[in-house]
Design a protein around this motif. Structure first.
Motif, mmCIF file in Angstrom:
data_model
loop_
_atom_site.group_PDB
_atom_site.id
_atom_site.type_symbol
_atom_site.label_atom_id
_atom_site.label_comp_id
_atom_site.label_asym_id
_atom_site.label_seq_id
_atom_site.Cartn_x
_atom_site.Cartn_y
_atom_site.Cartn_z
ATOM 1 N N LYS A 1 2.719 -110.254 80.295
ATOM 2 C CA LYS A 1 1.639 -111.012 79.665
ATOM 3 C C LYS A 1 0.433 -110.124 79.358
ATOM 4 O O LYS A 1 -0.276 -110.345 78.373
ATOM 5 C CB LYS A 1 1.195 -112.158 80.586
ATOM 6 N N LEU A 2 0.198 -109.124 80.219
ATOM 7 C CA LEU A 2 -1.014 -108.313 80.093
ATOM 8 C C LEU A 2 -0.805 -107.004 79.341
ATOM 9 O O LEU A 2 -1.755 -106.241 79.163
ATOM 10 C CB LEU A 2 -1.560 -107.988 81.497
ATOM 11 N N GLN A 3 0.422 -106.729 78.889
ATOM 12 C CA GLN A 3 0.722 -105.403 78.344
ATOM 13 C C GLN A 3 -0.063 -105.066 77.087
ATOM 14 O O GLN A 3 -0.234 -103.889 76.757
ATOM 15 C CB GLN A 3 2.219 -105.292 78.072
ATOM 16 N N SER A 4 -0.589 -106.060 76.386
ATOM 17 C CA SER A 4 -1.356 -105.786 75.166
ATOM 18 C C SER A 4 -2.818 -105.454 75.453
ATOM 19 O O SER A 4 -3.545 -105.022 74.554
ATOM 20 C CB SER A 4 -1.279 -106.992 74.222
ATOM 21 N N ARG A 5 -3.258 -105.635 76.671
ATOM 22 C CA ARG A 5 -4.659 -105.344 77.009
ATOM 23 C C ARG A 5 -4.903 -103.839 77.083
ATOM 24 O O ARG A 5 -4.058 -103.071 77.522
ATOM 25 C CB ARG A 5 -5.024 -105.988 78.354
ATOM 26 N N LYS A 6 -6.080 -103.425 76.661
ATOM 27 C CA LYS A 6 -6.435 -102.011 76.667
ATOM 28 C C LYS A 6 -6.770 -101.542 78.074
ATOM 29 O O LYS A 6 -7.431 -102.242 78.839
ATOM 30 C CB LYS A 6 -7.620 -101.761 75.739
ATOM 31 N N THR A 7 -6.317 -100.341 78.394
ATOM 32 C CA THR A 7 -6.600 -99.744 79.707
ATOM 33 C C THR A 7 -7.463 -98.508 79.491
ATOM 34 O O THR A 7 -6.964 -97.402 79.339
ATOM 35 C CB THR A 7 -5.290 -99.367 80.425
ATOM 36 N N THR A 8 -8.770 -98.710 79.468
ATOM 37 C CA THR A 8 -9.703 -97.621 79.162
ATOM 38 C C THR A 8 -10.320 -96.997 80.418
ATOM 39 O O THR A 8 -11.022 -96.000 80.315
ATOM 40 C CB THR A 8 -10.829 -98.134 78.254
ATOM 41 N N GLU A 9 -10.084 -97.588 81.576
ATOM 42 C CA GLU A 9 -10.620 -97.051 82.832
ATOM 43 C C GLU A 9 -9.469 -96.462 83.650
ATOM 44 O O GLU A 9 -8.329 -96.455 83.225
ATOM 45 C CB GLU A 9 -11.351 -98.144 83.618
ATOM 46 N N GLY A 10 -9.781 -96.011 84.850
ATOM 47 C CA GLY A 10 -8.758 -95.446 85.721
ATOM 48 C C GLY A 10 -9.260 -94.236 86.470
ATOM 49 O O GLY A 10 -10.474 -93.986 86.540
ATOM 50 N N LEU A 11 -8.331 -93.456 87.015
ATOM 51 C CA LEU A 11 -8.692 -92.296 87.826
ATOM 52 C C LEU A 11 -7.660 -91.187 87.681
ATOM 53 O O LEU A 11 -6.502 -91.431 87.330
ATOM 54 C CB LEU A 11 -8.794 -92.688 89.314
ATOM 55 N N ILE A 12 -8.136 -89.968 87.975
ATOM 56 C CA ILE A 12 -7.281 -88.796 88.140
ATOM 57 C C ILE A 12 -7.062 -88.608 89.637
ATOM 58 O O ILE A 12 -7.970 -88.843 90.436
ATOM 59 C CB ILE A 12 -7.953 -87.531 87.565
ATOM 60 N N ASN A 13 -5.870 -88.206 90.033
ATOM 61 C CA ASN A 13 -5.606 -87.958 91.458
ATOM 62 C C ASN A 13 -4.828 -86.655 91.615
ATOM 63 O O ASN A 13 -3.902 -86.389 90.851
ATOM 64 C CB ASN A 13 -4.799 -89.117 92.051
ATOM 65 N N ILE A 14 -5.233 -85.836 92.583
ATOM 66 C CA ILE A 14 -4.558 -84.559 92.843
ATOM 67 C C ILE A 14 -4.067 -84.528 94.285
ATOM 68 O O ILE A 14 -4.810 -84.845 95.210
ATOM 69 C CB ILE A 14 -5.494 -83.361 92.594
ATOM 70 N N TYR A 15 -2.804 -84.178 94.432
ATOM 71 C CA TYR A 15 -2.199 -83.955 95.745
ATOM 72 C C TYR A 15 -1.846 -82.471 95.807
ATOM 73 O O TYR A 15 -1.047 -81.990 94.996
ATOM 74 C CB TYR A 15 -0.947 -84.817 95.912
ATOM 75 N N CYS A 16 -2.431 -81.744 96.753
ATOM 76 C CA CYS A 16 -2.230 -80.297 96.850
ATOM 77 C C CYS A 16 -1.876 -79.918 98.276
ATOM 78 O O CYS A 16 -2.537 -80.348 99.225
ATOM 79 C CB CYS A 16 -3.495 -79.555 96.415
ATOM 80 N N LYS A 17 -0.804 -79.145 98.404
ATOM 81 C CA LYS A 17 -0.358 -78.703 99.714
ATOM 82 C C LYS A 17 0.362 -77.368 99.565
ATOM 83 O O LYS A 17 1.264 -77.235 98.723
ATOM 84 C CB LYS A 17 0.585 -79.742 100.334
ATOM 85 N N ASP A 18 -0.043 -76.400 100.369
ATOM 86 C CA ASP A 18 0.548 -75.057 100.328
ATOM 87 C C ASP A 18 0.414 -74.485 98.912
ATOM 88 O O ASP A 18 -0.668 -74.445 98.355
ATOM 89 C CB ASP A 18 2.001 -75.095 100.795
ATOM 90 N N MET A 19 1.521 -74.044 98.321
ATOM 91 C CA MET A 19 1.491 -73.445 96.993
ATOM 92 C C MET A 19 1.901 -74.417 95.888
ATOM 93 O O MET A 19 2.219 -73.997 94.772
ATOM 94 C CB MET A 19 2.414 -72.215 96.954
#
Length: 398
Positions: free
Chosen positions: A165-183
């Motif tokens: 039902k919601l797939q036509s709505r615009k998604t203009t917000e959100g976040l970047i996420n980084i997972y870092c471990k060792d190399m």
């Protein structure tokens, strides 16, 4: 146990089809001394009965008995309304279950007893409402694991229905996420409709799962640890990854469940995995929003990852030099976020300065020196870098 009900008066109107008009009217008048029966003309083949009751335990119990008696009466040919379903609907919408010291909850409309400790355990594990947890336990004979699986399946179905039902709505917000471990490091972008949801704990848990899952699958694909590796994922590829933290469910199904919970459209937009060689340097920077899922997961609107290596691989690096290189690599990530380079270096056939090339740009923290001169002075070589800006148009194909 009894239920505490909101004080409210309700009116129920039922229609009956009669065998014998006069006998029925007399019987109804006798059985409903305190209620009002509206008589119909003599040639009518049905009668309307209006019941006005107060929603207290006593009156509802009496009403149930009264309606059951009417249902069994011989003078009724058929009923056009089912009393039991109506009454169950009233009870479930108005009832407030109370936890007693005996540790059991019991609804008037159900004979199933659910221990309080199991109910609270399932509630804590799933986060679903008490009523849903109760229904799940009652349906699966108080088996917590089966009830949890059933709730997850139902939530996924409801989530997909909402997502469609919601797939036509615009998604203009959100976040970047980084997972870092060792190399190894993974960076993902997940979009939503509003900034309010982007700060929601449910959304943060989802983006944390997406980042760690991308890291997990990227690290499994490494075949040679002596070379730098970069793997990019588009929306479909991210969604098809299966989470090792959630019974190997695909991320797209987990996202659908989250949509059902938060009520907004979500997009698993993209992801990237970067690995530095064993003797290399890997670092990242996130322009943080102040939200952090845990020590390994960092979120923000901008993010960058860089992989470098020492030019002289035979030269040993002491702890002091290693710390200096890690600090410099983080500063380079900050430069990448701020200056937005597109490539590492200019094309070989180009003599003039390329402002989009990382090595040709003036260093953000010291304009008197170029990035290329800086890494050369530190005896380093840039192998890979990647920059994300949440919501940017470019990179849709990544």
């Amino acid at each position: 146990m009894w239920l505490r009900l909101q004080p409210l008066k309700i009116q129920l109107v039922f229609k009956f089809e009669l065998k014998e008009q006069r006998t029925c009217m007399e019987q109804l008048s006798h059985n409903n001394n305190n209620d009002h029966a509206q008589k119909q003309p003599q040639n009518a083949s049905f009668v309307w009965i209006q019941l006005t009751v107060s929603t207290t335990c006593t009156s509802l119990t009496c009403l149930r008995l009264q309606l059951d008696d009417l249902k069994q009466a011989k003078y009724l040919k058929s009923l056009t309304f089912k009393f039991s379903k109506c009454l169950d609907l009233i009870l479930r919408s108005l009832a407030r279950p109370i936890l007693r010291s005996n540790g059991n909850i019991r609804y008037l409309s159900s004979s199933v007893k659910v221990p309080k400790d199991l109910l609270l355990k399932l509630r804590k594990r799933t986060g679903f409402a008490i009523s849903k947890c109760h229904a799940a336990l009652a349906q699966h004979n108080n088996n917590v694991d089966e009830a949890e699986n059933w709730l997850a399946t139902q939530a996924e179905k409801e989530g997909w229905a909402k997502a469609n039902k919601l797939q036509s709505r615009k998604t203009t917000e959100g976040l970047i996420n980084i997972y870092c471990k060792d190399m190894y490091a993974a960076m993902v972008e997940v979009n939503c409709e509003t900034d309010f949801v982007a700060r929601n704990e449910t959304f943060l848990n989802l983006i944390g799962n997406v980042a760690s899952t991308t890291y997990h699958h990227g690290s499994k694909s490494i075949q040679n640890s002596d070379i730098a590796t970069m793997i990019q994922y588009n929306t479909e590829e991210v969604g098809n990854l299966t989470s090792p933290h959630d019974s190997e469910r695909s991320l797209i199904n987990i996202a659908a469940t989250t949509i059902g919970k938060i009520g907004e459209n979500l997009i698993l937009r993209r992801g990237v995995f970067i690995a530095a060689p064993a003797n290399g340097i890997l670092n990242y920077y996130v322009h943080s929003t102040g939200k952090q899922v845990n020590s390994d997961l960092n979120v923000g609107k901008y993010g960058a990852i860089i992989a470098l290596e020492n030019v002289d691989k035979s030269q040993a690096v002491n702890e002091s030099s290693k710390a200096h290189q890690l600090n410099l690599s983080r500063q380079l990530c900050q430069h990448i976020v701020g200056m937005n380079p597109i490539r590492i270096s200019r094309d070989n056939d180009r003599n003039e300065i390329d402002e989009d090339a990382l090595l040709d740009q003036a260093f953000l923290l010291d304009n008197s020196i170029q990035v290329g001169e800086l890494v050369e002075r530190e005896n380093l070589k840039v192998l890979n870098f990647v920059r994300y800006h949440c919501g940017e148009v470019k990179g849709d194909s990544i």
